[in-house]
Write a protein that holds these residues in place. Structure first.
Motif, PDB file in Angstrom:
ATOM      1  N   GLY A   1      57.435  80.931  13.951  1.00 37.72           N
ATOM      2  CA  GLY A   1      56.963  80.835  12.266  1.00 37.72           C
ATOM      3  C   GLY A   1      55.660  80.363  12.410  1.00 37.72           C
ATOM      4  O   GLY A   1      54.974  80.116  11.367  1.00 37.72           O
TER       5      GLY A   1
ATOM      6  N   LEU B   1      51.854  81.580  11.840  1.00 38.43           N
ATOM      7  CA  LEU B   1      51.150  82.742  11.414  1.00 38.43           C
ATOM      8  C   LEU B   1      49.754  82.622  11.724  1.00 38.43           C
ATOM      9  O   LEU B   1      48.981  81.624  11.355  1.00 38.43           O
ATOM     10  CB  LEU B   1      51.459  82.516   9.737  1.00 38.43           C
ATOM     11  CG  LEU B   1      50.489  83.941   9.026  1.00 38.43           C
ATOM     12  CD1 LEU B   1      51.224  85.462   9.389  1.00 38.43           C
ATOM     13  CD2 LEU B   1      50.839  83.627   7.498  1.00 38.43           C
TER      14      LEU B   1
ATOM     15  N   ASP C   1      51.225  76.665  10.843  1.00 39.90           N
ATOM     16  CA  ASP C   1      52.777  76.666  11.276  1.00 39.90           C
ATOM     17  C   ASP C   1      53.363  76.440   9.838  1.00 39.90           C
ATOM     18  O   ASP C   1      53.373  75.683   9.065  1.00 39.90           O
ATOM     19  CB  ASP C   1      53.112  75.177  11.731  1.00 39.90           C
ATOM     20  CG  ASP C   1      54.362  75.021  12.190  1.00 39.90           C
ATOM     21  OD1 ASP C   1      55.334  75.805  11.564  1.00 39.90           O
ATOM     22  OD2 ASP C   1      54.782  73.946  12.755  1.00 39.90           O
ATOM     23  N   THR C   2      53.957  77.710   9.494  1.00 37.35           N
ATOM     24  CA  THR C   2      54.600  77.992   7.889  1.00 37.35           C
ATOM     25  C   THR C   2      55.851  77.026   7.818  1.00 37.35           C
ATOM     26  O   THR C   2      56.075  76.953   6.942  1.00 37.35           O
ATOM     27  CB  THR C   2      54.872  79.411   8.007  1.00 37.35           C
ATOM     28  OG1 THR C   2      56.071  79.753   8.865  1.00 37.35           O
ATOM     29  CG2 THR C   2      53.818  80.247   8.175  1.00 37.35           C
TER      30      THR C   2
ATOM     31  N   ASP D   1      58.584  78.248   8.380  1.00 35.68           N
ATOM     32  CA  ASP D   1      59.513  78.944   7.997  1.00 35.68           C
ATOM     33  C   ASP D   1      60.398  79.534   8.990  1.00 35.68           C
ATOM     34  O   ASP D   1      60.384  80.655   9.619  1.00 35.68           O
ATOM     35  CB  ASP D   1      58.902  80.171   7.176  1.00 35.68           C
ATOM     36  CG  ASP D   1      59.562  81.170   6.580  1.00 35.68           C
ATOM     37  OD1 ASP D   1      60.604  80.711   6.275  1.00 35.68           O
ATOM     38  OD2 ASP D   1      58.998  82.101   5.799  1.00 35.68           O
TER      39      ASP D   1
ATOM     40  N   ASN E   1      57.723  87.595   8.831  1.00 34.77           N
ATOM     41  CA  ASN E   1      58.377  86.612   9.633  1.00 34.77           C
ATOM     42  C   ASN E   1      59.454  87.059  10.105  1.00 34.77           C
ATOM     43  O   ASN E   1      60.470  87.369   9.526  1.00 34.77           O
ATOM     44  CB  ASN E   1      58.465  85.416   8.890  1.00 34.77           C
ATOM     45  CG  ASN E   1      58.964  84.093   9.715  1.00 34.77           C
ATOM     46  OD1 ASN E   1      59.329  84.578  10.959  1.00 34.77           O
ATOM     47  ND2 ASN E   1      58.642  82.976   9.159  1.00 34.77           N
TER      48      ASN E   1
ATOM     49  N   TYR F   1      54.877  88.191   4.084  1.00 34.43           N
ATOM     50  CA  TYR F   1      53.700  87.153   3.730  1.00 34.43           C
ATOM     51  C   TYR F   1      52.703  88.280   3.700  1.00 34.43           C
ATOM     52  O   TYR F   1      52.379  89.182   4.120  1.00 34.43           O
ATOM     53  CB  TYR F   1      53.135  86.427   5.016  1.00 34.43           C
ATOM     54  CG  TYR F   1      54.226  85.053   5.043  1.00 34.43           C
ATOM     55  CD1 TYR F   1      55.487  85.157   5.454  1.00 34.43           C
ATOM     56  CD2 TYR F   1      53.592  83.992   4.613  1.00 34.43           C
ATOM     57  CE1 TYR F   1      56.136  84.170   5.638  1.00 34.43           C
ATOM     58  CE2 TYR F   1      54.619  82.673   4.846  1.00 34.43           C
ATOM     59  CZ  TYR F   1      55.894  82.831   5.173  1.00 34.43           C
ATOM     60  OH  TYR F   1      56.558  81.654   5.363  1.00 34.43           O
TER      61      TYR F   1
ATOM     62  N   ARG G   1      54.103  84.230  -0.354  1.00 33.02           N
ATOM     63  CA  ARG G   1      55.047  84.904   0.371  1.00 33.02           C
ATOM     64  C   ARG G   1      55.993  85.327  -0.498  1.00 33.02           C
ATOM     65  O   ARG G   1      56.102  84.818  -1.726  1.00 33.02           O
ATOM     66  CB  ARG G   1      55.639  83.362   0.917  1.00 33.02           C
ATOM     67  CG  ARG G   1      57.129  83.712   1.713  1.00 33.02           C
ATOM     68  CD  ARG G   1      57.484  82.158   2.343  1.00 33.02           C
ATOM     69  NE  ARG G   1      57.375  81.090   1.427  1.00 33.02           N
ATOM     70  CZ  ARG G   1      56.799  79.853   1.855  1.00 33.02           C
ATOM     71  NH1 ARG G   1      56.448  79.668   3.264  1.00 33.02           N
ATOM     72  NH2 ARG G   1      56.560  78.977   1.366  1.00 33.02           N
TER      73      ARG G   1
ATOM     74  N   VAL H   1      51.632  80.202  -0.836  1.00 34.70           N
ATOM     75  CA  VAL H   1      51.870  79.185   0.157  1.00 34.70           C
ATOM     76  C   VAL H   1      50.912  78.387   0.163  1.00 34.70           C
ATOM     77  O   VAL H   1      49.636  78.370   0.016  1.00 34.70           O
ATOM     78  CB  VAL H   1      52.100  79.971   1.495  1.00 34.70           C
ATOM     79  CG1 VAL H   1      52.016  78.992   2.541  1.00 34.70           C
ATOM     80  CG2 VAL H   1      52.906  81.151   1.377  1.00 34.70           C
TER      81      VAL H   1
ATOM     82  N   LEU I   1      48.646  75.446   1.179  1.00 32.31           N
ATOM     83  CA  LEU I   1      48.179  74.920   2.626  1.00 32.31           C
ATOM     84  C   LEU I   1      47.132  73.639   2.572  1.00 32.31           C
ATOM     85  O   LEU I   1      46.650  73.239   3.541  1.00 32.31           O
ATOM     86  CB  LEU I   1      47.012  76.058   3.150  1.00 32.31           C
ATOM     87  CG  LEU I   1      47.602  77.456   3.044  1.00 32.31           C
ATOM     88  CD1 LEU I   1      46.362  78.537   3.304  1.00 32.31           C
ATOM     89  CD2 LEU I   1      48.649  77.533   4.206  1.00 32.31           C
TER      90      LEU I   1
ATOM     91  N   VAL J   1      49.203  71.420   6.074  1.00 30.41           N
ATOM     92  CA  VAL J   1      50.204  71.963   7.156  1.00 30.41           C
ATOM     93  C   VAL J   1      49.706  71.735   8.492  1.00 30.41           C
ATOM     94  O   VAL J   1      48.683  71.180   8.716  1.00 30.41           O
ATOM     95  CB  VAL J   1      50.034  73.580   6.839  1.00 30.41           C
ATOM     96  CG1 VAL J   1      50.823  73.893   5.458  1.00 30.41           C
ATOM     97  CG2 VAL J   1      48.480  74.104   6.731  1.00 30.41           C
TER      98      VAL J   1
END
Lengths: 360, 332
Positions: free
Chosen positions: A48, A50, A64-65, A67, A105, A112, A129, A139, A141, A144
């Motif tokens: 996950g 991105l 690091d999502t 997800d 993803n 995304y 997303r 999303v 941020l 994160v």
């Protein structure tokens, strides 16, 4: 002058192999807020993660999502008028929304989008997303886990007018590959950096030029590329803005080495490649290439691995055989799995739709 | 604009229903109905003078606000939006259809005597905004707001096109277009034309990149001639021909419809006349440059005669002073 030599020699300048400095420890991902100045290109890595290319910062962010919940096998994404929905979320009009890139993803199957809110120098980067429910969401941020790799920039400082536009990004086997084009020197660069990020060395770059010619006119910008494996050998297929589809072996790209790329297809003049994906169907590998003028082209990979290099002047399109696929208006393309691709394509009344399409 | 509505029961249904389930909700509504909690009608206020802009709802009783406060920290955006949502109305035709648009992203808070929503992004000129406050069991309160559209007259212009020389070699690859103010991207190629004098515009003479090669301030555009139409013996050149021919004259036009960062057109179109001479395939040779130092005891400039036009950006960047500082100015 030898006409239309299709061997592209790749020599010392742009494929910075970004060898880590001796003893350089990989950068750990830390919690915080990645200060993105722009979000231009996206690519998913493992777990996950991105990768976001930020041309304004001349940096790649690994975000690091979180997800990582596996999406249902049949799950697809669809969002009609996605540009207008993003405009609504971001409190502006759709003509101020630029969809820069799309990445799916592979774990969660969520799409995304890298988006700019605004078209001027003060444009705000957004990460959007679209889950399988079809509703775009921003999303956040603010906090994160992320890390950052800065690209070497020959000119720094507030007066600097040089920008290296990042045109594509891909992750393969622990490395992130980055294609870029400067607004000053006419040179296309292709770099790689290990992930987890190490200190990016200037390393050795490789310049791609047309064998028959010298100096600037031999350099050509890479528009989009995709890493893929033939047996155990990692290849990079690169589509050039004004010239052909070129294949070269990643292992050959050693610092200081001169590498010969192989031209395997000519797509004709006035065409711009947009995105490329590789997928497997019925045990065979295929390449799907989205173009602005020629639409979607499908090429069987066994043709690529066995393709003869084009070494003389050709008329019309030539090289590996390709099939035209009837997907109209595609501006963004990414692979969801071996059965589906996700696209952004133009719809009615200035709307762009995010859709999942069965791979041909 | 302020819209008033009848006083409703005091608690937002979404919040209560989520936190306590249906039974409690019913009890609370009954309680609410029994108390004089709507001492005044709810009003929506647009706070657009301050930064960040905000939408505020007034008319709550102290008791109802305290109840909101207790749950404010744990409410999700979806829960808040059931009570107070702000929409940026989309005017495109698709919107006339049945596609529901999401409300704007932002944050909600309870402040003294009001409920406040701060949009995550600044309000944009010309966009119509709609705020909807839905009191539990009551009729929604709706209010509209619009910042005036920017109607200022065009002021941005093209300052110069580099190379500034009128005679350029057949294999000229690059132009820099310097604007007087920041521009906007994503449509610039539609407004840049190259025409052979007496002929039609040349089709696709430039390398069109989605990124568009701007400098960070977005006042300078790098325009590349399609390299495939400069090289000899390669496919684009064979198909479409070279862009430039020796001995011919051309006009490069930047149309007035090119938009600046404020979305306004240029003050006027810009034209550059070009005469094409033989290809230049010899690298610049600093040994051939003439350097004329300033006279002793004066503040005259140092003059470097390059003998031929150089790349504007690279000449400015790569000619360095001995002390490593940048030149104040250099000619194109």
């Amino acid at each position: 002058m030898n006409k239309s030599t299709s061997f592209l020699a790749i020599s010392v300048f742009a494929l910075a192999l970004a060898l880590p400095r001796a003893g350089a420890a990989p950068t750990e991902m830390k919690a915080g807020k990645p200060e993105l100045k722009a979000a231009n290109q996206l690519a998913f890595g493992p777990d996950g993660i991105l990768f976001v290319a930020d041309t304004k910062s001349a940096a790649i962010f690994a975000i690091d999502t979180g997800d990582t919940k596996r999406g249902a096998e049949a799950a697809t994404v669809k969002a009609e008028a996605v540009n207008q929905k993003i405009a609504a979320l971001a409190g502006t009009s759709a003509d101020q929304i630029v969809i820069e890139d799309l990445a799916v993803n592979p774990i969660s199957r969520n799409a995304y989008l890298a988006v700019s809110r605004g078209k001027g120098p003060d444009a705000i980067p957004l990460l959007v997303r679209v889950k399988t429910d079809g509703q775009p969401e921003l999303v956040t941020l603010d906090n994160v886990k992320f890390s950052r790799a800065d690209l070497p920039n020959p000119v720094a400082g507030p007066q600097n007018q040089r920008v290296e536009a990042i045109t594509d990004l891909a992750y393969s086997d622990g490395r992130v590959f980055i294609a870029g084009l400067s607004n000053e020197e006419f040179a296309s660069t292709l770099r790689s950096v290990a992930f987890p990020f190490t200190t990016v060395d200037r390393g050795t770059s490789v310049e791609i030029y047309h064998g028959a010619h010298g100096a600037f006119e031999t350099r050509s910008p890479v528009r989009t590329f995709v890493p893929y494996k033939v047996g155990n050998e990692s290849q990079l297929l690169a589509a050039y803005t004004c010239t052909p589809l070129v294949q070269f072996a990643l292992d050959d790209l050693k610092p200081g080495a001169k590498v010969m790329g192989k031209t395997i297809a000519e797509f004709g003049a006035g065409n711009r490649p947009l995105d490329m994906i590789v997928y497997q169907k019925d045990g065979k590998d295929y390449l799907l290439l989205a173009n602005n003028r020629h639409g979607i082209l499908k090429v069987a990979a066994d043709q690529i691995s066995g393709a003869a290099a084009i070494t003389k002047q050709v008329a019309g399109t030539q090289g590996v055989k390709f099939e035209k696929i009837d997907w109209a208006g595609v501006t963004q393309l990414d692979r969801m799995d071996d059965r589906y691709a996700v696209v952004v394509r133009s719809g009615a009344a200035n709307a762009f739709n995010l859709e999942t399409l069965a791979l041909p | 604009v302020i819209v008033r509505a009848d006083p409703p029961p005091f608690l937002a249904k979404g919040r209560t229903a989520v936190r306590n389930g249906g039974k409690s909700f019913l009890i609370l509504v009954v309680l609410a109905a029994a108390l004089p909690v709507w001492a005044q009608p709810f009003t929506i206020h647009w706070r657009t003078e301050s930064r960040p802009a905000a939408v505020e709802v007034e008319g709550f009783t102290p008791e109802s606000l305290r109840a909101l406060e207790r749950t404010a920290g744990t409410s999700s955006a979806a829960e808040w939006q059931r009570m107070l949502a702000v929409f940026a109305q989309q005017e495109d035709a698709t919107m006339a259809g049945a596609i529901a648009m999401p409300p704007m992203a932002g944050t909600w808070s309870v402040q003294r005597d009001r409920l406040r929503f701060e949009p995550r992004f600044p309000l944009a000129a010309g966009v119509r905004y709609r705020a909807e406050f839905v009191p539990a069991g009551g009729a929604p309160v709706v209010s509209y707001f619009q910042l005036p559209a920017d109607n200022a007259p065009p002021s941005t212009r093209v300052v110069q096109v580099f190379p500034s020389a009128a005679k350029l070699p057949e294999n000229q690859l690059k132009f820099y277009i310097q604007f007087s103010a920041p521009m906007s991207r994503r449509s610039v190629y539609e407004h840049v034309r190259l025409r052979q004098d007496g002929g039609d515009p040349i089709e696709l003479p430039f390398l069109e990149l989605d990124e568009e090669l701007w400098d960070p301030a977005m006042t300078r555009l790098t325009l590349l001639i399609d390299p495939g139409r400069i090289k000899r013996g390669v496919k684009p050149q064979e198909d479409e021909g070279a862009v430039f021919e020796v001995g011919k004259s051309y006009t490069l036009t930047i149309g007035a419809d090119c938009r600046d960062a404020a979305g306004r057109p240029l003050r006027e179109a810009f034209e550059k006349k070009i005469q094409i001479v033989a290809a230049d395939r010899v690298s610049p040779d600093p040994k051939r440059w003439k350097v004329v130092p300033p006279a002793s005891g004066t503040r005259d400039g140092l003059v470097v005669d390059f003998d031929e036009p150089l790349d504007h950006a690279l000449a400015l960047r790569l000619l360095a002073r001995g002390d490593g500082r940048r030149w104040k100015k250099a000619s194109g």
